[in-house]
Design a protein around this motif. Structure first.
Motif, PDB file in Angstrom:
ATOM      1  N   THR A   2       7.746  70.194  56.350  1.00  0.00           N
ATOM      2  CA  THR A   2       9.095  70.698  56.344  1.00  0.00           C
ATOM      3  C   THR A   2      10.075  69.567  56.134  1.00  0.00           C
ATOM      4  O   THR A   2       9.816  68.419  56.432  1.00  0.00           O
ATOM      5  N   ASP A   3      11.253  69.891  55.615  1.00  0.00           N
ATOM      6  CA  ASP A   3      12.308  68.903  55.442  1.00  0.00           C
ATOM      7  C   ASP A   3      13.640  69.620  55.533  1.00  0.00           C
ATOM      8  O   ASP A   3      13.739  70.829  55.321  1.00  0.00           O
ATOM      9  N   ALA A   4      14.671  68.904  55.864  1.00  0.00           N
ATOM     10  CA  ALA A   4      15.984  69.510  56.009  1.00  0.00           C
ATOM     11  C   ALA A   4      16.673  69.637  54.665  1.00  0.00           C
ATOM     12  O   ALA A   4      16.346  68.954  53.700  1.00  0.00           O
ATOM     13  N   THR A   5      17.614  70.497  54.594  1.00  0.00           N
ATOM     14  CA  THR A   5      18.442  70.616  53.409  1.00  0.00           C
ATOM     15  C   THR A   5      19.836  70.132  53.769  1.00  0.00           C
ATOM     16  O   THR A   5      20.182  69.954  54.944  1.00  0.00           O
ATOM     17  N   THR A   6      20.671  69.917  52.759  1.00  0.00           N
ATOM     18  CA  THR A   6      22.030  69.453  53.016  1.00  0.00           C
ATOM     19  C   THR A   6      22.903  70.568  53.576  1.00  0.00           C
ATOM     20  O   THR A   6      24.012  70.316  54.024  1.00  0.00           O
ATOM     21  N   ALA A   7      22.404  71.812  53.586  1.00  0.00           N
ATOM     22  CA  ALA A   7      23.211  72.945  54.029  1.00  0.00           C
ATOM     23  C   ALA A   7      23.254  73.074  55.541  1.00  0.00           C
ATOM     24  O   ALA A   7      24.109  73.774  56.075  1.00  0.00           O
ATOM     25  N   ARG A   8      22.365  72.441  56.255  1.00  0.00           N
ATOM     26  CA  ARG A   8      22.341  72.588  57.703  1.00  0.00           C
ATOM     27  C   ARG A   8      21.887  71.287  58.355  1.00  0.00           C
ATOM     28  O   ARG A   8      21.273  70.428  57.722  1.00  0.00           O
ATOM     29  N   PRO A   9      22.172  71.144  59.649  1.00  0.00           N
ATOM     30  CA  PRO A   9      21.720  69.937  60.359  1.00  0.00           C
ATOM     31  C   PRO A   9      20.192  69.887  60.420  1.00  0.00           C
ATOM     32  O   PRO A   9      19.518  70.915  60.364  1.00  0.00           O
ATOM     33  N   ARG A  10      19.662  68.696  60.561  1.00  0.00           N
ATOM     34  CA  ARG A  10      18.221  68.543  60.733  1.00  0.00           C
ATOM     35  C   ARG A  10      17.844  68.888  62.168  1.00  0.00           C
ATOM     36  O   ARG A  10      18.458  68.402  63.117  1.00  0.00           O
ATOM     37  N   ARG A  11      16.828  69.714  62.293  1.00  0.00           N
ATOM     38  CA  ARG A  11      16.342  70.122  63.614  1.00  0.00           C
ATOM     39  C   ARG A  11      15.402  69.040  64.136  1.00  0.00           C
ATOM     40  O   ARG A  11      14.374  68.757  63.524  1.00  0.00           O
ATOM     41  N   VAL A  12      15.741  68.473  65.286  1.00  0.00           N
ATOM     42  CA  VAL A  12      15.034  67.306  65.812  1.00  0.00           C
ATOM     43  C   VAL A  12      14.359  67.649  67.135  1.00  0.00           C
ATOM     44  O   VAL A  12      14.973  68.244  68.026  1.00  0.00           O
ATOM     45  N   ILE A  13      13.094  67.272  67.246  1.00  0.00           N
ATOM     46  CA  ILE A  13      12.389  67.243  68.528  1.00  0.00           C
ATOM     47  C   ILE A  13      12.255  65.783  68.916  1.00  0.00           C
ATOM     48  O   ILE A  13      11.754  64.970  68.143  1.00  0.00           O
ATOM     49  N   LEU A  14      12.702  65.455  70.112  1.00  0.00           N
ATOM     50  CA  LEU A  14      12.728  64.061  70.552  1.00  0.00           C
ATOM     51  C   LEU A  14      11.771  63.880  71.721  1.00  0.00           C
ATOM     52  O   LEU A  14      11.988  64.412  72.811  1.00  0.00           O
ATOM     53  N   LEU A  15      10.690  63.132  71.477  1.00  0.00           N
ATOM     54  CA  LEU A  15       9.685  62.848  72.503  1.00  0.00           C
ATOM     55  C   LEU A  15       9.942  61.462  73.092  1.00  0.00           C
ATOM     56  O   LEU A  15      10.119  60.497  72.347  1.00  0.00           O
ATOM     57  N   GLY A  16       9.939  61.371  74.417  1.00  0.00           N
ATOM     58  CA  GLY A  16      10.278  60.104  75.056  1.00  0.00           C
ATOM     59  C   GLY A  16      11.773  59.891  75.073  1.00  0.00           C
ATOM     60  O   GLY A  16      12.258  58.777  74.865  1.00  0.00           O
ATOM     61  N   SER A  17      12.519  60.947  75.351  1.00  0.00           N
ATOM     62  CA  SER A  17      13.978  60.903  75.201  1.00  0.00           C
ATOM     63  C   SER A  17      14.662  59.983  76.213  1.00  0.00           C
ATOM     64  O   SER A  17      15.795  59.553  75.977  1.00  0.00           O
ATOM     65  N   THR A  18      14.009  59.674  77.340  1.00  0.00           N
ATOM     66  CA  THR A  18      14.655  58.842  78.352  1.00  0.00           C
ATOM     67  C   THR A  18      14.333  57.358  78.216  1.00  0.00           C
ATOM     68  O   THR A  18      14.847  56.540  78.979  1.00  0.00           O
ATOM     69  N   GLY A  19      13.484  56.997  77.262  1.00  0.00           N
ATOM     70  CA  GLY A  19      13.134  55.596  77.039  1.00  0.00           C
ATOM     71  C   GLY A  19      14.134  54.900  76.133  1.00  0.00           C
ATOM     72  O   GLY A  19      15.158  55.468  75.729  1.00  0.00           O
ATOM     73  N   SER A  20      13.822  53.663  75.771  1.00  0.00           N
ATOM     74  CA  SER A  20      14.732  52.857  74.950  1.00  0.00           C
ATOM     75  C   SER A  20      14.990  53.509  73.594  1.00  0.00           C
ATOM     76  O   SER A  20      16.143  53.651  73.165  1.00  0.00           O
ATOM     77  N   ILE A  21      13.933  53.916  72.899  1.00  0.00           N
ATOM     78  CA  ILE A  21      14.101  54.571  71.597  1.00  0.00           C
ATOM     79  C   ILE A  21      14.804  55.907  71.768  1.00  0.00           C
ATOM     80  O   ILE A  21      15.741  56.248  71.026  1.00  0.00           O
ATOM     81  N   GLY A  22      14.383  56.670  72.771  1.00  0.00           N
ATOM     82  CA  GLY A  22      14.944  57.995  72.969  1.00  0.00           C
ATOM     83  C   GLY A  22      16.424  57.983  73.269  1.00  0.00           C
ATOM     84  O   GLY A  22      17.195  58.781  72.708  1.00  0.00           O
ATOM     85  N   THR A  23      16.867  57.094  74.152  1.00  0.00           N
ATOM     86  CA  THR A  23      18.287  57.067  74.505  1.00  0.00           C
ATOM     87  C   THR A  23      19.144  56.631  73.317  1.00  0.00           C
ATOM     88  O   THR A  23      20.260  57.133  73.135  1.00  0.00           O
ATOM     89  N   GLN A  24      18.616  55.728  72.491  1.00  0.00           N
ATOM     90  CA  GLN A  24      19.365  55.331  71.299  1.00  0.00           C
ATOM     91  C   GLN A  24      19.392  56.457  70.262  1.00  0.00           C
ATOM     92  O   GLN A  24      20.391  56.646  69.563  1.00  0.00           O
ATOM     93  N   ALA A  25      18.293  57.211  70.167  1.00  0.00           N
ATOM     94  CA  ALA A  25      18.289  58.372  69.267  1.00  0.00           C
ATOM     95  C   ALA A  25      19.306  59.403  69.720  1.00  0.00           C
ATOM     96  O   ALA A  25      20.020  59.995  68.896  1.00  0.00           O
ATOM     97  N   VAL A  26      19.395  59.628  71.038  1.00  0.00           N
ATOM     98  CA  VAL A  26      20.401  60.552  71.560  1.00  0.00           C
ATOM     99  C   VAL A  26      21.795  60.068  71.201  1.00  0.00           C
ATOM    100  O   VAL A  26      22.668  60.866  70.823  1.00  0.00           O
ATOM    101  N   ASP A  27      22.026  58.769  71.269  1.00  0.00           N
ATOM    102  CA  ASP A  27      23.330  58.206  70.902  1.00  0.00           C
ATOM    103  C   ASP A  27      23.661  58.489  69.440  1.00  0.00           C
ATOM    104  O   ASP A  27      24.777  58.916  69.113  1.00  0.00           O
ATOM    105  N   VAL A  28      22.683  58.270  68.550  1.00  0.00           N
ATOM    106  CA  VAL A  28      22.910  58.543  67.125  1.00  0.00           C
ATOM    107  C   VAL A  28      23.198  60.034  66.908  1.00  0.00           C
ATOM    108  O   VAL A  28      24.111  60.408  66.156  1.00  0.00           O
ATOM    109  N   ILE A  29      22.437  60.876  67.569  1.00  0.00           N
ATOM    110  CA  ILE A  29      22.606  62.323  67.415  1.00  0.00           C
ATOM    111  C   ILE A  29      23.971  62.772  67.913  1.00  0.00           C
ATOM    112  O   ILE A  29      24.666  63.562  67.246  1.00  0.00           O
ATOM    113  N   ARG A  30      24.396  62.280  69.069  1.00  0.00           N
ATOM    114  CA  ARG A  30      25.678  62.702  69.632  1.00  0.00           C
ATOM    115  C   ARG A  30      26.851  62.243  68.778  1.00  0.00           C
ATOM    116  O   ARG A  30      27.894  62.906  68.739  1.00  0.00           O
ATOM    117  N   ARG A  31      26.688  61.104  68.095  1.00  0.00           N
ATOM    118  CA  ARG A  31      27.767  60.614  67.229  1.00  0.00           C
ATOM    119  C   ARG A  31      27.777  61.286  65.859  1.00  0.00           C
ATOM    120  O   ARG A  31      28.714  61.081  65.087  1.00  0.00           O
TER     121      ARG A  31
END
Length: 399
Positions: A2-31
């Motif tokens: 699967t891949d996203a299209t430009t018509a809608r946001p990309r649907r993301v599943i984030l594993l390890g969301s409370t770790g270093s990578i996860g918290t930075q991914a949340v930051d990118v997503i929220r911005r």
């Protein structure tokens, strides 16, 4: 896949969301709320932070490896009350298989930021589902190499490690037949320039003082021993199908160049940027597109010097050992990785010294040669987990 299209946001599943990578991914997503929709979050034991993230992002599915669904529901309710949020009732998953179950759900991209070998099953679950995998967990590729490669479609795995993201970016400048070698940069860790004798008295606190990055205990310690760089050499081989003798490691203390690709005509393309993970994480979720202003670029108006040094294999033998197990293939990388995880814990518990980490891993690798399963080539998940368990037992016996 699967891949996203430009018509809608990309649907993301984030594993390890409370770790270093996860918290930075949340930051990118929220911005960038117009680009991403979080459809699932998973974490280990930090239920309080996981609950806050779930409320902020309104994730419809939330998974925790530790604690019960009742514990998770309570944490989410408390987080919602503190945030003054409206009623929020996500689907909850709990237990050791929660992340794998979530990774199999429909999404455009699964970000695997879980640390350690436990991330292998979620990696396989995402690949089976046909979802693009933004892989920050190098261990699952390294220990399950042939399993992961057999499941992955071309382009399905996008590396999130800064070094491998850099290589992937550089490879857009030339095809496989044009590549002479990959050059992976290493900071040298907090002990760059020290001799083996100097490392005998290193303390856990000193090992966790990485000069450039803030990471978890295992990854930071691996950066100090350079085990992390050894794992990255194996990962580069598996991701880009380049032989080990054409993958080099060079020490670059400033870590402004994240890695390079040397081409057959003598030119080299390098990817440069601040020593942070925001760009690799964002690219992992949007590949091959870029998001404007994810991070600040290098300030070329300021005078600065960048250094490059050869790797000291005598003081830091972990990379050479990783090459050996990588070339052996099969279950050997799983043994290397598992033994190291045990030794890192033992070091921080005060049971062994700093030099004993890699020395013990080498002893476990040598002992594995006598094991009946050491020559397995047609891997199954059972084979990998059996080798992982054997290495953990053997490492404990060697301590």
């Amino acid at each position: 896949m699967t891949d996203a299209t430009t018509a809608r946001p990309r649907r993301v599943i984030l594993l390890g969301s409370t770790g270093s990578i996860g918290t930075q991914a949340v930051d990118v997503i929220r911005r960038n709320p117009d680009r991403f929709e979080v459809v699932g979050l998973a974490a280990g034991r930090n239920l309080e932070l996981l609950a806050r993230q779930a409320v902020q992002l309104q994730a419809p599915v939330v998974a925790a490896a530790e604690g019960t669904e009742e514990d998770l529901a309570r944490a989410i309710g408390q987080a919602a009350d503190r945030a003054g949020a409206a009623a929020y009732d996500p689907e909850l998953l709990s237990g050791p298989q929660a992340a794998s179950a979530l990774a199999a759900r429909p999404a455009d991209v699964v970000v695997n930021g879980i640390t350690g070998a436990i991330a292998l099953e979620p990696t396989l679950a995402a690949l089976r589902a046909g979802t693009r995998l933004a892989l920050a967990n190098k261990e699952s590729l390294i220990i399950g190499g042939p399993l992961v490669q057999a499941l992955a479609a071309p382009g399905q795995i996008v590396p999130v490690d800064s070094e491998h993201s850099a290589i992937a970016q550089c490879l857009r400048g030339g095809g496989p037949a044009e590549v002479r070698r990959l050059v992976i940069t290493a900071s040298g860790g907090p002990f760059r320039g020290r001799s083996r004798a100097d490392l005998e008295s290193v303390t856990p606190a000193e090992a966790l003082a990485h000069p450039n990055f803030s990471m978890g205990r295992v990854i930071t310690t691996n950066s100090a021993t350079l085990v992390n760089k050894g794992l990255e050499v194996i990962e580069a081989h598996l991701l880009f199908d380049i032989p080990f003798d054409r993958i080099e490691v060079v020490v670059h203390p400033q870590q402004m160049i994240h890695s390079m690709v040397e081409f057959v005509d003598g030119s080299t393309i390098a990817q440069a940027g601040p020593p942070r993970m925001l760009v690799p994480i964002a690219l992992g979720m949007t590949w091959p597109e870029r998001i404007p202003d994810v991070d600040v670029p290098v300030d070329w108006t300021k005078a600065q010097s960048w250094e490059f040094e050869p790797l000291d294999d005598e003081a830091f033998p972990a990379v050479a050992l990783a090459r050996r197990v990588g070339e052996a293939g099969g279950t050997w990388p799983a043994v290397y990785n598992a033994a190291n995880e045990v030794c890192v814990d033992a070091f921080h518990e005060g049971r062994i010294g700093f030099l004993d980490i890699v020395d013990t891993v080498a002893q476990v690798v040598e002992a594995y040669a006598a094991e009946p399963g050491s020559g397995v080539s047609d891997l199954t998940l059972v084979d990998v987990m059996a080798a992982d368990a054997w290495a953990r037992r053997e490492a404990e016996a060697q301590l």
